[in-house]
Design an enzyme around this catalytic site. Structure first.
Site, mmCIF file in Angstrom:
data_model
loop_
_atom_site.group_PDB
_atom_site.id
_atom_site.type_symbol
_atom_site.label_atom_id
_atom_site.label_comp_id
_atom_site.label_asym_id
_atom_site.label_seq_id
_atom_site.Cartn_x
_atom_site.Cartn_y
_atom_site.Cartn_z
ATOM 1 N N GLY A 1 3.028 -1.161 4.267
ATOM 2 C CA GLY A 1 3.061 0.274 3.988
ATOM 3 C C GLY A 1 4.487 0.726 3.711
ATOM 4 O O GLY A 1 5.003 0.593 2.600
ATOM 5 N N GLY A 2 5.115 1.257 4.729
ATOM 6 C CA GLY A 2 6.459 1.847 4.597
ATOM 7 C C GLY A 2 7.453 0.976 3.842
ATOM 8 O O GLY A 2 8.148 1.454 2.929
ATOM 9 N N GLY B 1 2.718 2.059 10.854
ATOM 10 C CA GLY B 1 3.657 3.166 10.704
ATOM 11 C C GLY B 1 4.356 3.569 11.983
ATOM 12 O O GLY B 1 5.003 4.623 12.049
ATOM 13 N N GLU C 1 -6.583 4.521 8.037
ATOM 14 C CA GLU C 1 -6.391 5.953 7.757
ATOM 15 C C GLU C 1 -7.644 6.550 7.103
ATOM 16 O O GLU C 1 -7.984 7.703 7.341
ATOM 17 C CB GLU C 1 -5.142 6.147 6.866
ATOM 18 N N HIS D 1 -9.295 0.960 5.111
ATOM 19 C CA HIS D 1 -7.998 1.182 5.771
ATOM 20 C C HIS D 1 -8.197 2.115 6.969
ATOM 21 O O HIS D 1 -9.007 3.052 6.907
ATOM 22 C CB HIS D 1 -6.997 1.776 4.780
ATOM 23 N N GLU E 1 -5.197 -5.113 10.628
ATOM 24 C CA GLU E 1 -4.159 -4.113 10.835
ATOM 25 C C GLU E 1 -4.399 -3.398 12.159
ATOM 26 O O GLU E 1 -5.173 -2.430 12.208
ATOM 27 C CB GLU E 1 -4.166 -3.098 9.695
ATOM 28 N N SER F 1 3.703 -2.318 10.275
ATOM 29 C CA SER F 1 5.157 -2.364 10.464
ATOM 30 C C SER F 1 5.791 -3.701 10.096
ATOM 31 O O SER F 1 6.760 -4.124 10.732
ATOM 32 C CB SER F 1 5.527 -1.955 11.890
ATOM 33 N N ASN G 1 0.868 -1.175 0.000
ATOM 34 C CA ASN G 1 0.000 0.000 0.000
ATOM 35 C C ASN G 1 0.907 1.229 0.000
ATOM 36 O O ASN G 1 1.518 1.553 1.010
ATOM 37 C CB ASN G 1 -0.885 -0.041 1.256
ATOM 38 N N TRP G 2 0.988 1.883 -1.160
ATOM 39 C CA TRP G 2 1.929 3.003 -1.280
ATOM 40 C C TRP G 2 1.405 4.278 -0.612
ATOM 41 O O TRP G 2 2.120 5.266 -0.525
ATOM 42 C CB TRP G 2 2.248 3.264 -2.757
ATOM 43 N N LYS G 3 0.142 4.285 -0.221
ATOM 44 C CA LYS G 3 -0.478 5.462 0.413
ATOM 45 C C LYS G 3 -0.221 6.714 -0.440
ATOM 46 O O LYS G 3 -0.186 6.614 -1.660
ATOM 47 C CB LYS G 3 0.044 5.607 1.846
HETATM 48 P P1 PGA Z 1 3.067 0.153 7.671
HETATM 49 O O1 PGA Z 1 1.607 0.348 7.077
HETATM 50 O O2 PGA Z 1 3.615 -1.127 7.072
HETATM 51 O O3 PGA Z 1 3.835 1.357 7.249
HETATM 52 O O4 PGA Z 1 2.922 0.030 9.157
HETATM 53 C C1 PGA Z 1 0.751 -0.737 6.886
HETATM 54 C C2 PGA Z 1 -0.558 -0.281 6.307
HETATM 55 O O5 PGA Z 1 -1.067 0.776 6.716
HETATM 56 O O6 PGA Z 1 -1.124 -0.948 5.433
#
Ligand code: PGA
Length: 266
Positions: free
Chosen positions: A250-251, A189, A113, A111, A183, A229, A23-25
């Site tokens: 994510g990251g 993050g 967010e 998600h 999640e 993470s 997930n590149w956000k």
């Molecule tokens: P993260 O994000 O790996 O940076 O913790 C995961 C996500 O939000 O899908």
């Protein structure tokens, strides 16, 4: 889901897919997105990847180009969100039919967010789920508790209600298009990961509530991803748990070496 015949038993066995989804956000402009998908496709070209899927979710502006770069490779492309209406006066929004028109057949919904910063509720998500399925799209449906819920011991209850409210109105047949992603919000993050045992405990619980509602066949065939993470140093151990079928990353999905290592871990 892949079905194969066990020659010794002469019966069909269902095997749920392993999935690594990036997930590149709100990261990577068009050039960066094109370059990253190219690198990912190249890095997995020669890997057998049996029953394993690799998915990336770029921003809307890069979707079309990334989808066309990914065509014919082992990389699949997902959107990070969509609106439930087909078209109309919804400034800034994108519909399922629009996603499909640029070659995108998978969408991430729910998600944390989106829930936290954009006020997406369970009821809204249920509508998005219906719209995606009506358009024959596959859904990566996300849910997870915040830290206060876990501290108060409410995490199972919270996860159960998010899944019920978002998905339990569906018929069993729709579940072939659902991928679940647990999640825990406190792990997204933050560098803090759920321990492999915490992940397994929740994933087993998720499979149980799906089994209670839809039966074992649906529960055993739905892929349940862990997100929060995940990185090369912890991926192998988390993915080794029996009810963890991969990760939503994510990251670490933004860096080719990390993402490649996570794919190798699965
Ligand atoms: P993260 O994000 O790996 O940076 O913790 C995961 C996500 O939000 O899908």
């Amino acid at each position: 889901m892949i079905k194969f015949v066990d020659k010794t038993e002469h019966k069909t066995i269902n095997m749920r897919a392993k999935i690594v989804a990036g997930n590149w956000k709100m990261n990577n402009d068009l050039d960066e997105s094109k370059s990253l998908v190219k690198k990912i496709a190249k890095s997995i070209k020669k890997q057998p990847l049996e029953n394993t899927r690799v998915i990336v979710a770029p921003t809307y502006v890069s979707l079309q180009k990334v989808a066309s770069k990914a065509k014919g490779t082992k990389v699949e492309v997902a959107a990070q969100n969509m609106h439930f209406e087909k078209s109309g006066a919804f400034t800034g929004e994108i519909s399922a039919t629009m996603l499909k028109s640029v070659g995108v057949h998978i969408v991430i919904l729910g998600h944390s967010e989106r829930r936290e910063y954009f006020g997406e509720t369970d009821a809204l998500l249920a509508k998005k789920v219906d719209a995606a399925l009506a358009n024959k799209m596959e859904i990566i449906f996300c849910f997870g508790e915040v830290l206060a819920d876990r501290k108060a011991g409410n995490h199972f209850k919270v996860v159960e209600s998010q899944i019920k409210n978002g998905l339990f109105h569906l018929e069993a047949g729709a579940w072939k298009n659902i991928i679940l992603a647990y999640e825990p919000v406190w792990a997204i993050g933050t560098g803090e990961t759920a321990s492999p045992e915490q992940a397994q405990e929740m994933h087993a619980f998720i499979r149980k509530i799906v089994a209670d509602k839809y039966g074992n066949d649906v529960a055993e065939n739905v892929s349940v991803l862990y997100g929060g993470s995940v990185k090369p140093s912890n991926a192998r151990e988390i993915f080794s748990k029996p009810d963890v079928d991969g990760g939503l990353i994510g990251g670490a999905a933004l860096n080719i070496d990390d993402f490649k290592a996570i794919i190798e871990a699965i």
